[in-house]
Design an enzyme around this catalytic site. Structure first.
Site, short mmCIF file in Angstrom:
data_model
loop_
_atom_site.label_atom_id
_atom_site.label_comp_id
_atom_site.label_asym_id
_atom_site.label_seq_id
_atom_site.Cartn_x
_atom_site.Cartn_y
_atom_site.Cartn_z
N ASN A 176 0.74 -1.11 -0.08
CA ASN A 176 0.22 -0.13 0.13
C ASN A 176 0.86 1.32 0.04
O ASN A 176 1.20 1.70 1.03
CB ASN A 176 -0.85 -0.05 1.07
CG ASN A 176 -1.88 0.91 1.11
OD1 ASN A 176 -1.89 1.98 0.34
ND2 ASN A 176 -2.88 1.12 2.24
N ASN A 181 -5.91 6.49 -1.51
CA ASN A 181 -6.79 5.94 -2.48
C ASN A 181 -7.44 4.65 -2.32
O ASN A 181 -7.86 4.01 -2.84
CB ASN A 181 -6.01 6.04 -3.72
CG ASN A 181 -4.87 4.79 -3.99
OD1 ASN A 181 -4.85 4.11 -3.05
ND2 ASN A 181 -4.00 5.16 -4.90
N ASP A 182 -7.30 4.37 -0.96
CA ASP A 182 -7.75 2.92 -0.45
C ASP A 182 -9.31 2.88 -0.82
O ASP A 182 -9.57 1.54 -1.08
CB ASP A 182 -7.37 2.70 1.02
CG ASP A 182 -6.00 2.40 1.24
OD1 ASP A 182 -5.05 2.34 0.28
OD2 ASP A 182 -5.78 2.31 2.40
N GLY A 201 -6.14 -2.53 -0.13
CA GLY A 201 -5.25 -1.21 -0.25
C GLY A 201 -4.06 -1.17 -1.07
O GLY A 201 -3.46 -0.11 -1.20
N ASP A 203 -1.60 -0.94 -3.87
CA ASP A 203 -1.69 -0.19 -5.24
C ASP A 203 -0.47 -0.12 -6.13
O ASP A 203 0.40 -0.65 -5.89
CB ASP A 203 -2.25 1.33 -4.86
CG ASP A 203 -1.50 1.76 -3.73
OD1 ASP A 203 0.00 1.34 -3.73
OD2 ASP A 203 -1.76 2.73 -2.95
N ASP A 368 -6.14 -14.28 -19.63
CA ASP A 368 -7.23 -14.87 -18.58
C ASP A 368 -8.08 -15.73 -19.69
O ASP A 368 -8.70 -15.34 -20.61
CB ASP A 368 -7.91 -14.05 -17.80
CG ASP A 368 -8.60 -14.80 -16.99
OD1 ASP A 368 -8.05 -15.30 -15.82
OD2 ASP A 368 -9.94 -14.58 -16.76
N GLU A 397 -3.84 -18.31 -20.60
CA GLU A 397 -4.21 -19.40 -19.67
C GLU A 397 -4.99 -20.55 -20.55
O GLU A 397 -6.19 -20.24 -20.69
CB GLU A 397 -5.14 -18.69 -18.57
CG GLU A 397 -5.19 -19.65 -17.36
CD GLU A 397 -6.38 -19.16 -16.41
OE1 GLU A 397 -6.30 -19.38 -15.27
OE2 GLU A 397 -7.11 -18.23 -16.80
#
Length: 656
Positions: A176, A181-182, A201, A203, A368, A397
């Site tokens: 974090n 900006n959490d 949190g 980032d 993905d 994947e």
């Protein structure tokens, strides 16, 4: 100016959709001033004119809510650009563009809030264009659109390859760097570190602050799980239910922060890989809430669950209904399944992917759920990107448990060719090797089908892959059980696993925290394999990002990992050398990586007992070499005599 504009009111409905009428009626009024009844002064007239223009501007803003891609680049190999304009009843307007740019197509859908405009950018220099939206030949509003200059040699960018070590990060759980900006006003889920499945949190700033740690480990590339906005009301920390694919999630930072991450990596000669999702979006995606077309997503109508049976993609005996529910079914109910067979959808995804490559100066994609997509559509998506960037790399994947089935999806596969199929996908992930690692190192007694022979058997099928050096090898990732959980933090087993990953063919990938002994049990739920990295948050008991902050176990794991992976950086014989392997005996597995100049002998003793073996069996690989120096211990091993090795340990011998 910004504050004034936000207070302006959209014209009332009695204007019949004319964005100017409210302002026009108002502008004809006379204004009384305190000194008496008089007409506007010059000053008040100018002010009134300004407000009139602001009203027009606000009306245009209200009319046009989204333009995607938000800008583009001049000089692309494919000059065709499809721009999506979105706004209330925007389809009622005719569209034109300046600078002698040719509009080759305008497509309107059953939803009047969308119009897709295709232009030809061939020979159009970097410049600002203006799109005009007309109603009955009168301009209702305009939109400026930029064609930007590309970075020098952008098309020739080199993607990640077998010389790299990829470090996989789940950003919310790594560090974090900016607690401010959490939680943000426009984010549905707020940070709550006390809950395992909530936002914690982590980032982009946290990643940037710890890039030197990652480089010290020996990694040369990072792959973050998705960073684009995921505004799901819960469980949004993983990022795979994206709600805006042109915007970094504000809880991670801004688009500019992502550019800064890319720049900081490149300053360190490291690479940035974006986790791209072609198969689905989140149910909170703004387009899902107002679909351009009914078939933008797969509908049954509405939701139906995928059966996850990817073999139906090529099974010649598969029932149509089973194939449909694999490809068209939703991965989970909160992730609507995108229809790549719809040309508008596929073009949107192609351009979004290319936009991020140019904008963020990317070095690769991990895609993905690649094999859940429409086969034809995902092939077109992949080819379009590789045509623009022939030296780029994309790994898909393809989570299957059979080498032939995985090899089917790699570019130029002879297996795929049997069905006239080519995915154009450069790289796939070696899930069969990963599966072997989850069990083999816990099997102390070598048997016919147990222990180290599982590694040997995996590599016997390398001939199935058209490009064996370009497959991703890994012991774990964010969806599997934690390696150190399976091995119960047995350091010797961790050494064996990493020694294998670092020396076999392909591109090695490691999962954040394993290098300091982090564990986690998937049986307890996904959050348990996605713990916070110790030291990433203010107030953490210890800081494993620093040498002085690591406890004894963390230091043991990290020091070994760093030495191994930093050696690998310059080991060209590992990056591109050939492989010769020998049948395991007494659960001891020996293989060689070699080229015309160098040879590395790898010995993995998977037994719980010390072993001694004769080197004469490996004469064809040892040749005239007399000894080998272990890259970890520095010990010199005499190859003219029998070799002894401790239980559950490895030699990586550079032969002399």
């Amino acid at each position: 100016m910004k504050n004034v504009q936000t207070k302006l009111q959209i014209p009332s409905p009695d204007c019949n959709g004319n964005p100017f009428c409210g302002a026009t009626q108002w502008s004809r009024k006379k204004i009384a001033v305190k000194s008496g009844k008089q007409l506007l002064t010059t000053q008040s007239y100018n002010m009134k004119k300004l407000i009139f223009l602001l009203l027009i501007s606000a009306s245009a803003v209200a009319q046009l809510q989204k333009t995607e891609p938000p800008f583009w680049y001049a000089g692309m190999q494919n000059p065709e650009l499809q721009i999506m304009f979105y706004g209330k009843n925007i389809a009622q307007y005719d569209v034109s563009v300046t600078n002698n740019v040719v509009i080759t197509g305008v497509q309107k859908t059953q939803n009047p809030n969308y119009v897709f405009v295709t232009i030809d950018t061939k020979n159009v220099p970097a410049s600002d264009l203006t799109f005009s939206f007309k109603n009955k030949n009168k301009v209702a509003f305009t939109k400026n659109y930029s064609l930007k200059s590309r970075k020098k040699d952008s098309a020739l960018r080199k993607g990640f390859d077998s010389s790299d070590l990829i470090y996989l990060i789940m950003p919310d759980r790594f560090a974090n760097g900016n607690p401010g900006n959490d939680s943000t006003a426009d984010s549905a889920e707020k940070a709550d570190r006390s809950k395992p499945g909530s936002r914690h949190g982590g980032d982009i700033e946290g990643i940037i602050k710890n890039l030197d740690y990652i480089k010290e480990l020996g990694a040369t590339a990072i792959w973050n799980t998705p960073l684009c906005e995921d505004n799901a009301p819960r469980g949004s920390y993983h990022g795979y239910a994206q709600s805006d694919v042109y915007r970094i999630d504000p809880r991670y930072g801004t688009n500019e922060d992502y550019l800064r991450l890319s720049s900081e990596l490149h300053k360190r000669d490291m690479k940035l890989i974006l986790d791209y999702v072609t198969n689905h979006w989140g149910s909170e995606h703004w387009m899902v809430k107002d679909l351009p077309t009914y078939d933008w997503i797969h509908q049954f109508p509405g939701y139906a669950q995928s059966n996850y049976r990817m073999a139906t993609q090529f099974d010649p005996n598969a029932a149509d209904i089973d194939h449909k529910y694999c490809v068209d079914g939703w991965f989970v109910q909160s992730m609507p399944d995108l229809n790549q067979a719809n040309p508008l959808v596929n073009k949107y995804l192609i351009q979004n992917a290319i936009w991020w490559i140019e904008y963020a100066d990317l070095d690769g994609f991990r895609v993905d759920t690649y094999s859940y997509c429409d086969k034809k559509g995902i092939s077109e998506w992949t080819k379009a990107i590789m045509d623009e960037y022939p030296h780029f790399n994309i790994t898909g994947e393809v989570w299957m448990n059979d080498q032939a089935q995985m090899a089917y999806w790699q570019k130029d596969s002879k297996i795929g060719a049997l069905q006239s199929y080519n995915s154009h996908l450069p790289s796939v992930m070696d899930f069969t090797l990963q599966g072997a690692m989850m069990s083999a190192l816990n099997e102390d007694k070598g048997e016919w089908d147990k222990g180290a022979v599982k590694f040997y058997d995996n590599f016997t099928n390398d001939f199935l892959y058209p490009d064996i050096d370009n497959i991703l090898v890994f012991a774990e990732n964010h969806d599997t059980n934690r390696l150190n959980e399976v091995y119960k933090n047995d350091f010797k087993k961790y050494q064996l696993a990493m020694s294998l990953i670092a020396t076999v063919r392909g591109i090695p990938q490691i999962y954040y925290g394993s290098e300091i002994g982090m564990a986690g049990d998937k049986a307890k739920g996904d959050p348990d394999i996605r713990h916070d990295f110790p030291g990433g948050w203010n107030g953490d008991a210890n800081n494993a990002f620093t040498s002085v902050g690591r406890d004894a176990q963390q230091k043991q794991f990290f020091d070994f990992s760093s030495k191994l992976f930093n050696w690998r950086k310059s080991a060209g014989v590992i990056h591109k050398g050939k492989t010769k392997q020998y049948l395991p005996q007494d659960n001891v597995y020996v293989y060689f990586r070699y080229d015309d100049q160098k040879s590395v002998m790898v010995v993995l003793n998977n037994s719980n007992e010390a072993r001694t073996f004769k080197t004469s069996r490996f004469a064809e690989s040892i040749g005239n070499f007399k000894s080998g120096k272990d890259v970890i211990s520095g010990k010199t091993v005499d190859l003219k005599n029998d070799v002894s090795i401790e239980a559950k340990s490895a030699y990586i011998l550079e032969l002399n």
